[in-house]
Motif scaffolding. Structure first.
Motif, PDB file in Angstrom:
ATOM      1  N   ASP C 248      -1.746  17.766   1.700  1.00  0.00           N
ATOM      2  CA  ASP C 248      -1.354  18.470   2.921  1.00  0.00           C
ATOM      3  C   ASP C 248      -1.759  17.695   4.167  1.00  0.00           C
ATOM      4  O   ASP C 248      -1.022  17.632   5.150  1.00  0.00           O
ATOM      5  CB  ASP C 248      -1.965  19.870   2.938  1.00  0.00           C
ATOM      6  CG  ASP C 248      -1.317  20.757   1.876  1.00  0.00           C
ATOM      7  OD1 ASP C 248      -1.983  21.677   1.364  1.00  0.00           O
ATOM      8  OD2 ASP C 248      -0.128  20.500   1.557  1.00  0.00           O
ATOM      9  N   TYR C 249      -2.957  17.092   4.101  1.00  0.00           N
ATOM     10  CA  TYR C 249      -3.370  16.259   5.223  1.00  0.00           C
ATOM     11  C   TYR C 249      -2.405  15.087   5.405  1.00  0.00           C
ATOM     12  O   TYR C 249      -2.013  14.734   6.510  1.00  0.00           O
ATOM     13  CB  TYR C 249      -4.782  15.713   5.004  1.00  0.00           C
ATOM     14  CG  TYR C 249      -5.859  16.761   5.071  1.00  0.00           C
ATOM     15  CD1 TYR C 249      -6.485  17.233   3.928  1.00  0.00           C
ATOM     16  CD2 TYR C 249      -6.248  17.299   6.306  1.00  0.00           C
ATOM     17  CE1 TYR C 249      -7.473  18.194   3.990  1.00  0.00           C
ATOM     18  CE2 TYR C 249      -7.236  18.261   6.375  1.00  0.00           C
ATOM     19  CZ  TYR C 249      -7.841  18.711   5.213  1.00  0.00           C
ATOM     20  OH  TYR C 249      -8.821  19.661   5.277  1.00  0.00           O
ATOM     21  N   ALA C 250      -2.046  14.505   4.273  1.00  0.00           N
ATOM     22  CA  ALA C 250      -1.143  13.355   4.325  1.00  0.00           C
ATOM     23  C   ALA C 250       0.186  13.730   4.958  1.00  0.00           C
ATOM     24  O   ALA C 250       0.709  13.045   5.832  1.00  0.00           O
ATOM     25  CB  ALA C 250      -0.943  12.790   2.921  1.00  0.00           C
ATOM     26  N   ARG C 251       0.707  14.849   4.512  1.00  0.00           N
ATOM     27  CA  ARG C 251       2.009  15.272   5.033  1.00  0.00           C
ATOM     28  C   ARG C 251       1.934  15.568   6.521  1.00  0.00           C
ATOM     29  O   ARG C 251       2.898  15.395   7.265  1.00  0.00           O
ATOM     30  CB  ARG C 251       2.502  16.503   4.283  1.00  0.00           C
ATOM     31  CG  ARG C 251       3.303  16.145   3.045  1.00  0.00           C
ATOM     32  CD  ARG C 251       4.225  17.274   2.689  1.00  0.00           C
ATOM     33  NE  ARG C 251       3.784  17.948   1.472  1.00  0.00           N
ATOM     34  CZ  ARG C 251       4.389  17.788   0.301  1.00  0.00           C
ATOM     35  NH1 ARG C 251       5.425  17.019   0.183  1.00  0.00           N
ATOM     36  NH2 ARG C 251       3.923  18.426  -0.746  1.00  0.00           N
ATOM     37  N   ASP C 252       0.762  16.039   6.939  1.00  0.00           N
ATOM     38  CA  ASP C 252       0.616  16.331   8.368  1.00  0.00           C
ATOM     39  C   ASP C 252       0.316  15.083   9.183  1.00  0.00           C
ATOM     40  O   ASP C 252       0.018  15.179  10.376  1.00  0.00           O
ATOM     41  CB  ASP C 252      -0.510  17.355   8.579  1.00  0.00           C
ATOM     42  CG  ASP C 252      -0.074  18.747   8.154  1.00  0.00           C
ATOM     43  OD1 ASP C 252      -0.948  19.600   7.924  1.00  0.00           O
ATOM     44  OD2 ASP C 252       1.155  18.959   8.059  1.00  0.00           O
ATOM     45  N   GLY C 253       0.336  13.958   8.534  1.00  0.00           N
ATOM     46  CA  GLY C 253       0.201  12.714   9.279  1.00  0.00           C
ATOM     47  C   GLY C 253      -1.212  12.204   9.429  1.00  0.00           C
ATOM     48  O   GLY C 253      -1.455  11.223  10.142  1.00  0.00           O
ATOM     49  N   TYR C 254      -2.173  12.825   8.769  1.00  0.00           N
ATOM     50  CA  TYR C 254      -3.544  12.328   8.850  1.00  0.00           C
ATOM     51  C   TYR C 254      -3.680  11.032   8.075  1.00  0.00           C
ATOM     52  O   TYR C 254      -3.092  10.851   7.026  1.00  0.00           O
ATOM     53  CB  TYR C 254      -4.521  13.331   8.234  1.00  0.00           C
ATOM     54  CG  TYR C 254      -4.740  14.566   9.052  1.00  0.00           C
ATOM     55  CD1 TYR C 254      -3.802  15.589   9.074  1.00  0.00           C
ATOM     56  CD2 TYR C 254      -5.901  14.719   9.809  1.00  0.00           C
ATOM     57  CE1 TYR C 254      -4.012  16.725   9.829  1.00  0.00           C
ATOM     58  CE2 TYR C 254      -6.115  15.855  10.555  1.00  0.00           C
ATOM     59  CZ  TYR C 254      -5.173  16.853  10.561  1.00  0.00           C
ATOM     60  OH  TYR C 254      -5.385  17.981  11.309  1.00  0.00           O
ATOM     61  N   TRP C 284       2.889  10.485  -1.027  1.00  0.00           N
ATOM     62  CA  TRP C 284       2.407  10.831   0.315  1.00  0.00           C
ATOM     63  C   TRP C 284       0.969  10.373   0.501  1.00  0.00           C
ATOM     64  O   TRP C 284       0.626   9.749   1.518  1.00  0.00           O
ATOM     65  CB  TRP C 284       2.482  12.349   0.536  1.00  0.00           C
ATOM     66  CG  TRP C 284       3.756  12.793   1.160  1.00  0.00           C
ATOM     67  CD1 TRP C 284       4.748  13.529   0.575  1.00  0.00           C
ATOM     68  CD2 TRP C 284       4.184  12.547   2.492  1.00  0.00           C
ATOM     69  NE1 TRP C 284       5.767  13.744   1.462  1.00  0.00           N
ATOM     70  CE2 TRP C 284       5.464  13.160   2.644  1.00  0.00           C
ATOM     71  CE3 TRP C 284       3.629  11.877   3.591  1.00  0.00           C
ATOM     72  CZ2 TRP C 284       6.184  13.123   3.842  1.00  0.00           C
ATOM     73  CZ3 TRP C 284       4.344  11.832   4.787  1.00  0.00           C
ATOM     74  CH2 TRP C 284       5.611  12.448   4.897  1.00  0.00           C
ATOM     75  N   VAL C 285       0.141  10.730  -0.469  1.00  0.00           N
ATOM     76  CA  VAL C 285      -1.269  10.374  -0.350  1.00  0.00           C
ATOM     77  C   VAL C 285      -1.422   8.858  -0.302  1.00  0.00           C
ATOM     78  O   VAL C 285      -2.169   8.313   0.510  1.00  0.00           O
ATOM     79  CB  VAL C 285      -2.069  10.968  -1.540  1.00  0.00           C
ATOM     80  CG1 VAL C 285      -3.485  10.420  -1.559  1.00  0.00           C
ATOM     81  CG2 VAL C 285      -2.088  12.484  -1.458  1.00  0.00           C
ATOM     82  N   SER C 286      -0.669   8.177  -1.161  1.00  0.00           N
ATOM     83  CA  SER C 286      -0.747   6.722  -1.208  1.00  0.00           C
ATOM     84  C   SER C 286      -0.424   6.102   0.146  1.00  0.00           C
ATOM     85  O   SER C 286      -1.141   5.258   0.662  1.00  0.00           O
ATOM     86  CB  SER C 286       0.216   6.218  -2.286  1.00  0.00           C
ATOM     87  OG  SER C 286       0.554   4.874  -2.060  1.00  0.00           O
ATOM     88  N   ARG C 287       0.664   6.550   0.705  1.00  0.00           N
ATOM     89  CA  ARG C 287       1.143   5.973   1.961  1.00  0.00           C
ATOM     90  C   ARG C 287       0.133   6.116   3.090  1.00  0.00           C
ATOM     91  O   ARG C 287       0.011   5.276   3.949  1.00  0.00           O
ATOM     92  CB  ARG C 287       2.440   6.662   2.407  1.00  0.00           C
ATOM     93  CG  ARG C 287       3.678   5.881   2.111  1.00  0.00           C
ATOM     94  CD  ARG C 287       4.838   6.392   2.921  1.00  0.00           C
ATOM     95  NE  ARG C 287       5.178   7.769   2.598  1.00  0.00           N
ATOM     96  CZ  ARG C 287       5.999   8.126   1.617  1.00  0.00           C
ATOM     97  NH1 ARG C 287       6.559   7.225   0.855  1.00  0.00           N
ATOM     98  NH2 ARG C 287       6.254   9.397   1.394  1.00  0.00           N
ATOM     99  N   GLN C 288      -0.584   7.231   3.092  1.00  0.00           N
ATOM    100  CA  GLN C 288      -1.481   7.516   4.199  1.00  0.00           C
ATOM    101  C   GLN C 288      -2.879   6.973   4.002  1.00  0.00           C
ATOM    102  O   GLN C 288      -3.732   7.130   4.873  1.00  0.00           O
ATOM    103  CB  GLN C 288      -1.559   9.036   4.433  1.00  0.00           C
ATOM    104  CG  GLN C 288      -0.267   9.646   4.942  1.00  0.00           C
ATOM    105  CD  GLN C 288       0.143   9.044   6.273  1.00  0.00           C
ATOM    106  OE1 GLN C 288       1.060   8.233   6.348  1.00  0.00           O
ATOM    107  NE2 GLN C 288      -0.533   9.434   7.329  1.00  0.00           N
ATOM    108  N   THR C 289      -3.133   6.338   2.869  1.00  0.00           N
ATOM    109  CA  THR C 289      -4.482   5.852   2.596  1.00  0.00           C
ATOM    110  C   THR C 289      -4.712   4.488   3.233  1.00  0.00           C
ATOM    111  O   THR C 289      -3.859   3.606   3.164  1.00  0.00           O
ATOM    112  CB  THR C 289      -4.720   5.764   1.078  1.00  0.00           C
ATOM    113  OG1 THR C 289      -4.553   7.052   0.497  1.00  0.00           O
ATOM    114  CG2 THR C 289      -6.129   5.252   0.776  1.00  0.00           C
ATOM    115  N   TYR C 290      -5.850   4.330   3.841  1.00  0.00           N
ATOM    116  CA  TYR C 290      -6.242   3.071   4.469  1.00  0.00           C
ATOM    117  C   TYR C 290      -7.657   2.722   4.053  1.00  0.00           C
ATOM    118  O   TYR C 290      -8.508   3.614   3.937  1.00  0.00           O
ATOM    119  CB  TYR C 290      -6.276   3.210   5.992  1.00  0.00           C
ATOM    120  CG  TYR C 290      -4.974   3.003   6.703  1.00  0.00           C
ATOM    121  CD1 TYR C 290      -3.991   3.971   6.703  1.00  0.00           C
ATOM    122  CD2 TYR C 290      -4.745   1.830   7.421  1.00  0.00           C
ATOM    123  CE1 TYR C 290      -2.798   3.775   7.382  1.00  0.00           C
ATOM    124  CE2 TYR C 290      -3.562   1.631   8.108  1.00  0.00           C
ATOM    125  CZ  TYR C 290      -2.592   2.607   8.084  1.00  0.00           C
ATOM    126  OH  TYR C 290      -1.429   2.420   8.767  1.00  0.00           O
TER     127      TYR C 290
END
Lengths: 437, 542, 423
Positions: C248-254, C284-290
């Motif tokens: 959900d965080y990922a989808r919200d752009g976090y 989604w989670v993958s994309r937003q991970t740094y």
């Protein structure tokens, strides 16, 4: 705004040397490559022009003198765009680079070494590291070719017989010697690189020398498969030469190439010392050309594409083998394309015209010439010879006409195009730590 | 000229010929086999390796189907070590006539082929790469066969009874005297020497070449050659034989054989079984058909394409579609047919029925020679030096891992070791790397000999103390042979592989500059590349 | 229900990618083997090509696993990086190892080593006692004999105060920054939580210094230790837990930040390519991970990173973990650290320190691990520095054990340079 002055795509000889030279000249460079390729598969030497005409079995002894004939037969070859000057400059610059890393390459633009191949054929090459150059056949004399039964990639009897059959002025004899136990590998299936690491152990060398004692009498020099160390190569060579009391040389054998690896390590180290950045394993997925300039490229990281911007971009992705030119087919219709920028490719669509009937066709396979056309500045050009992007340069095998197999010109193309590009971008060529024009 | 004599002389070293030799020998005949190339170099070595359950013929040729299933069951007992028990699937893909499936099922039951319908979900669990749009799936007892191992096994077992097989011996003349065949003149293709062999009976088991042999004996026999092209795909994407559940059609089988998957096949009549071409439309068709079975088929890497020629004989020739010509076999006694005694031709049929074909042939031999000796090949096991279980894919890997196959791995793609190569070379006079390929699968993996060709040549040179030129010739010859087979499917990743191989052999090793003597047996046959349509690649022989 | 063509393409492409892990592309050049840090020091591992795309051709999915040597693959991933044809060798080996353990059964030791979260949960509350025992030579010898964990393996010390404990306690009391627009999610991982909470504290301090609110959601072990021991089912359970918690965080752009390059690699890539969790949520989670350095460097390039660094005059050796290389993001830690005036980074020229997650802890692999790491240890020692830097926890422990050098995470250097008191 970008972190980098230049982005180089491809870590073959062309890409690495371009990156090293630009970095040495003060540019901030990023080298992106999808793995390590051709450098590790070839002999580790610098081939400039080996056979002219390509079908000849007589090797060229003075490459520069044959250049004009060569270009007459192959008017589309990249040497036309680099010219003779850049070939010479490229060779000099390369020698300076590797000399600085303790891996000197011997030779000059006007003379070819004639080295024995691992099949006993003659390999004409312009620059070679000392260990390989020591095998130069024009020196004549008696050579002992040592092989190890544990190393399946080297057959001294075949090499010797083929050398002797060709009346080259040398007399070669084979000797098979059992290796001492190889600590890091299954005794039977040793890779040349593994064996090279093992040769870096003094006690291993000592045992090898012991087994050869007395058997080198009467020979002028002793040849080995190219397994004599990687980072500590000089030490290994010195030890063997003093232990055997004879000059020692190496013969490059099946990939992965040890001399190629030494060269790769030297160039990588150079790049690190010059503060260049390298990402191995990153595939460049596309590049954006806007108003006649490349504005950015994108590469794949583990989870998402990343954008890189720079002043200049160098495409050194190799030809079909390197993955710089891709091919596909549907029935008899072939498709050939350049995947990053979509540059126009000189190629055949009729797939039947890609091949010659014989594998060993002397004049070469048509597909070996597929690539992107360039202009004098080494920018890619379209069918009307107009540059596609003025800050994009092509180096090495991705250029049309760069058939590296038949004429044995691949390394020369890499170095010459690198030199030309570096001169274009910086106005200088790296040599000897100071700049030389 | 050397002279030999035997009771029964068999011409043809394919499955049928080897089967005949074995049956003859077992029944106590003194017998000898001549093969102009290597064992199973003809059609037997050029098919997809499918050991039919018969499912493909149930609807249009139930007699042939019944033969298949009977022999399938027998061969599993007699030569399990040559067979991989993959099982088979018949599947209805989108666009296939849906009602055929029921007809297929009923026909299998009528013929006696064990068949079971399974839910598509189960099929996908078993074979995850198959088309999820498949609507129906049936299992049948298809299997795959290592044809070279089988021919070797037959000859080896025949040798235990005293029989002998001579490879690279070509029959150049059939000696007929007063309406009876008395023997042949054969030429040793390696040494060039000729020999006369006298026999009481001559059996021609030469498949599509049967007409040529018969003509040597003065008999008029026309056997049509039906070319079938196949592509070996680098990745073994299925582990079960997969058939399309439709009336027999081009490109409707996908066979996992060894480490590859073979898609086949086509059916085109050619005039000369030694001279035919592989055509672009065939390649395209098979890849397109493959796509229906495995939806990402065209993304996989094709290794090479080749063709075999089926012998198709019918007393009265059928129309244009060769598939109508019956696949049941034909046994011809040339005495009533052509007035030539002591001469039999066995032709037609398929690999799965070779044993039965051999049985009938040797029954006829017995009859003609006036002796009664019963056939036992159906209940006796062939010699199997490595053990009697079914071949399994992982066996080579397991053996290398466990150290049961000691020694250097020379062909890394197919896990062929140096002791195996040395042992095979010791058994042979000919220095042909292609024979190593056939026997051991050397050079048949993704790199197509890129690494192992050089090594095998080096080993051969050392072991046989060959002159360098001959080794060079063997090397060049093999590389040309590999090249020839790869051209029809050379693009993409396989082209990159080939360029690597070129880089090794030319750039690194320089073999294009080595002294090579190209005359004689091993001269590479030049493939003529036409600008439109097809690659002429030549046929059997060497 | 008939499948639509579009569904078919999506599914079949995904299956193709999973199914072969690109074995089809291998040209047998052996470049991967020549770079493998492990096959070049031991005869027990024949090399990534052999156990990867080559052996793959002989593995029938319906038959038992026939090869053991794949167990000696460390999972460092260098092979995949150097392959010029795109063969995912390491991923293939991981899957083959999973199959091997399905046949052999997973030894208790591997299960235990795979459960860093569980170990932490049990031991952290009694950290002083646990550390005392594990620091005792005799105890370690017994553990080696009974469990197969080498007596000299670099076990870290448990921290009595966990990161989460600190976050929910001390940190909350100190009053968290609340900024509506600048929020990030922090995936701390087991190592930060149970062993090195100071790394997490440094990360929080740096992020808050730059005006971010850091959210620390419910999370589980990333699952990598289980994955690398062939326990795919358990790893998948953990993976799915994390995905649920983060999507959900990922989808919200976090942005989801991590300080462990291993944890972040799992989120970025291993879940999909090794565990075959190829769902939209996973993507989604993958994309937003740094990785945290990756993130901060991007901020710096956009001119959004505070640069009020106090000078630190030091030349520090930095080791880039093999798992960082697999991120394919370059060396953001070096670029970041060199923004601190006076800092010069000596990048250790080596591919792997040898620990490779849980590999170097195992009795039968310990020596191999040490032999692989020697090239790293030598360079670190030669740098003659008071401390060394590395973004992966197990690498830090390995290098510290072998060289005696104190090892920190790059974020700690930044925190120090900012003058933040994070301990």
């Amino acid at each position: 705004m970008g972190r980098y002055d230049a982005v180089i795509i491809g870590a073959g000889l062309a890409g690495l040397v371009t990156a090293c030279q630009l970095a040495r000249l003060g540019q901030k460079v990023l080298l992106l490559a999808y793995g390590h390729g051709a450098l590790l598969l070839a002999s580790g030497c610098i081939d400039v022009l080996g056979f002219q005409p390509a079908s000849s079995i007589e090797p060229v002894t003075d490459p520069l003198s044959k250049l004009a004939d060569f270009l007459e037969e192959r008017p589309d070859h990249p040497y036309r765009f680099t010219g003779r000057d850049n070939i010479e400059a490229g060779l000099t610059a390369f020698q300076a680079l590797v000399q600085a890393q303790g891996l000197p390459y011997l030779g000059a633009a006007d003379r070819n070494w004639l080295l024995p191949s691992a099949a006993g054929a003659v390999h004409p090459t312009c620059l070679a590291p000392a260990s390989l150059a020591n095998g130069d056949l024009s020196r004549g004399g008696r050579m002992l070719i040592v092989g190890f039964p544990e190393l399946r990639d080297f057959y001294p009897a075949l090499i010797s017989q083929n050398l002797n059959e060709q009346a080259l002025g040398v007399r070669a004899e084979p000797l098979l010697v059992d290796l001492p136990p190889v600590p890091i590998s299954d005794d039977q299936n040793v890779l040349p690189v593994e064996l090279a690491y093992v040769f870096e152990r003094p006690d291993f060398r000592r045992q090898v020398i012991q087994r050869l004692k007395g058997q080198t009498r009467g020979y002028d020099r002793v040849g080995f498969p190219a397994v004599l160390g990687i980072k500590r190569h000089a030490e290994v060579m010195a030890d063997l030469e003093s232990g055997l009391g004879k000059p020692v040389f190496e013969i490059s054998t099946l990939p992965p190439s040890v001399p190629g690896r030494r060269l790769l390590e030297a160039l990588r180290q150079l790049l690190v010392e010059a503060d260049g950045r390298m990402i191995i394993g990153a595939q460049v997925v596309d590049g954006l050309i806007e108003a006649g300039r490349v504005s950015q490229i994108r590469f794949e990281s583990a989870n998402r594409p990343k954008v890189v911007k720079a002043e200049n971009y160098i495409l050194a992705t190799g030809g079909i083998y390197g993955g710089g030119i891709l091919t596909d087919a549907d029935g008899g219709i072939g498709r050939v394309w350049e995947p990053i920028f979509g540059l126009p490719v000189m190629a055949e669509t009729n797939r039947h015209r890609w091949f010659a009937p014989r594998f060993l066709e002397p004049t070469g396979q048509p597909f070996a010439n597929f690539g992107v056309r360039v202009n004098q500045q080494l920018n890619p050009v379209d069918e009307n010879k107009r540059p596609v992007a003025e800050n994009l340069y092509l180096a090495g095998g991705v250029i049309a006409g760069a058939d590296w197999t038949r004429g044995r010109t691949g390394d020369g193309v890499a170095l010459a195009t690198a030199a030309a590009i570096v001169k274009q971008i910086t106005g200088r060529i790296y040599a000897d730590g100071a700049s030389a024009g | 000229m050397m002279r030999r004599s035997t009771e029964v002389l068999v011409i043809g070293g394919g499955a049928t010929g080897c089967g005949v030799l074995y049956d003859l020998a077992q029944r106590g005949f003194k017998c000898l086999l001549l093969e102009r190339g290597g064992l199973s170099m003809g059609t037997s070595g050029r098919f997809h390796g499918l050991l039919h359950s018969g499912g493909r013929y149930v609807t249009n040729d139930p007699a042939a189907a019944r033969e298949c299933i009977e022999e399938n069951m027998i061969l599993r007992q007699t030569m399990p070590h040559c067979i991989e028990n993959t099982g088979g699937l018949f599947v209805t893909t989108p666009g296939d006539p849906p009602d055929f499936a029921d007809l297929f099922y009923r026909s299998c039951q009528q013929v006696g082929i064990p068949v079971e319908e399974i839910p598509v979900a189960e099929m996908l669990k078993r074979e995850p790469l198959l088309n999820p749009g498949i609507s129906r799936a049936f299992t049948v007892p298809d299997a795959t066969v290592e044809t070279w191992a089988a021919c070797q096994s037959l000859v080896h077992s025949a040798a235990a009874y005293g029989a002998e097989a001579l490879t690279y011996h070509e029959v150049v003349e059939v000696l007929v005297s007063q309406g009876k065949v008395t023997g042949v003149v054969a030429k040793n293709r390696v040494s060039g020497e000729q020999m006369t062999i006298e026999c009481d009976m001559l059996v021609s088991a030469t498949g599509a070449w049967g007409g040529q042999i018969a003509r040597l004996a003065g008999c008029d026999l026309t056997i049509y050659a039906g070319k079938g092209t196949m592509i070996a795909m680098n990745y073994r994407m299925v582990n079960t034989v997969v058939n399309r559940c439709i009336p027999p059609h081009d490109g409707d089988i996908l066979v996992p054989i060894g480490t590859v998957a073979v898609i086949g096949t086509t059916s085109v009549r050619v005039d000369d079984p030694d001279d035919y071409a592989i055509e672009d439309w065939e390649i395209k068709l098979m890849l397109d058909e493959g796509e229906k079975l495995v939806p990402t088929f065209k993304k996989f890497r094709p290794l090479r394409a080749w063709a075999g020629v089926r012998p198709l004989y019918q007393e009265k020739a059928a129309g244009a579609d060769l598939r109508e010509v019956t696949r049941a076999y034909t046994l011809l006694d040339h005495l009533p047919r052509d007035g030539v005694d002591n001469f039999i031709t066995i032709t037609g049929g398929k690999w799965a029925t070779h044993r039965q074909m051999a049985e009938r042939t040797v029954d006829l031999v017995c009859q003609k020679l006036g002796t009664e000796r019963p056939c036992q090949t159906a209940f006796t096991e062939l010699l199997a030096p490595e053990g009697r279980k079914f071949y399994s894919l992982g066996e080579r890997l397991r053996k290398v891992e466990m150290g049961e196959w000691p020694g250097q791995v020379i062909c890394e793609c197919e896990l062929v070791t140096r002791p195996q190569i040395e042992e095979t070379l010791a058994r042979r006079d000919e220095n042909i790397i292609n024979d190593l390929r056939r026997d051991l699968r050397l050079g048949m993996g993704p790199c197509q000999g890129g690494f192992c060709t050089y090594r095998a040549a080096g080993i051969m040179h050392e072991q046989k103390k060959l002159p360098a030129r001959e080794t060079n010739k063997a090397l060049v010859d093999f590389l040309q042979e590999r090249w020839k087979g790869s051209l029809p499917v050379l693009w993409g990743q396989q082209l990159r592989q080939t360029i690597l191989d070129e880089g090794i052999y030319l750039g690194l090793l320089g073999i294009d500059k080595l002294p090579v003597d190209l005359t004689g047996l091993n001269q590479p046959r030049v493939a003529e590349v036409e600008t439109e349509g097809y690659y002429k690649v030549g046929g059997g022989g060497s | 229900m008939a499948l639509q063509q579009a569904d078919l393409d999506e599914i079949t492409l995904s299956i193709w990618k999973q199914a072969q892990n690109t074995a089809d592309l291998c040209v047998k050049c052996n470049i991967c083997t020549s770079f493998c840090p492990f096959s070049n020091v031991t005869e027990l591992f024949p090399g990534p090509k052999f156990v990867g795309p080559q052996a793959q051709r002989f593995r029938n999915p319906h038959e038992m696993s026939v090869d053991n040597s794949v167990d000696y693959c460390s999972g460092c991933g260098i092979c995949t990086l150097v392959c010029p044809h795109g063969v995912k060798v390491m991923e293939m080996n991981s899957k083959a190892r999973y199959k091997l353990y399905r046949r052999k059964g997973i030894p208790l030791r591997n299960r235990l080593l795979g459960r860093s979260e569980l170990l932490g949960m049990i031991s952290s509350p009694v950290a002083p006692v646990a550390n005392f025992f594990l620091g005792n030579r005799l105890v370690r010898i017994v553990v080696e004999k009974m469990m197969g964990v080498h007596r000299d393996a670099p076990l870290p010390a448990f921290s009595f105060e966990t990161f989460r404990g600190w976050y929910k306690g001390v940190h909350r009391k100190a009053g968290r920054q609340r900024r509506a627009d600048k929020k990030v999610v922090y995936f701390h991982g087991c190592s930060t939580n149970y062993y090195e909470p100071r790394v997490g504290k440094a990360a929080m301090a740096v992020l808050e210094h730059n005006g971010y609110e850091v959210i620390v959601p419910e999370q589980a072990c990333c699952g990598l230790p289980m994955l690398s021991n062939g326990e795919f089912e358990a790893a998948r359970r953990y993976a799915n837990k994390n995905i649920r918690s983060l999507v959900d965080y990922a989808r919200d752009g976090y942005i989801i930040l991590g300080t462990s390059t291993s944890c972040t690699l799992s989120l970025k890539s291993d879940y999909q390519h090794i565990l075959d969790i190829d769902t939209e949520e996973a993507r989604w989670v993958s994309r937003q991970t740094y990785d945290i350095c990756e993130f901060l460097l991007e901020l710096a390039d956009a001119g959004q990173l505070k640069t009020d660094f106090k000078p630190i005059e030091a030349t520090l050796p930095y080791h880039s973990p093999c798992q960082l290389k697999a991120h394919n993001i370059g060396l953001p830690a070096i670029d970041l650290m060199e923004m601190i005036p006076g800092v010069k980074i000596k990048h250790v020229q080596a591919d792997c320190c040898g620990i490779a997650g849980t590999y170097g802890y195992k009795k039968e692999k310990y020596q191999i691990s040490q032999d692989v790491g020697r090239v790293v240890f030598d360079q670190v020692k030669a740098a003659n520095s008071a401390l060394g830097v590395c973004d992966s926890e197990t690498c830090r422990w390995q290098i510290r054990q072998a060289t005696g050098l104190k090892m920190i995470h790059p974020i700690e250097l930044l925190a120090q340079a900012y003058g933040l008191n994070y301990r």
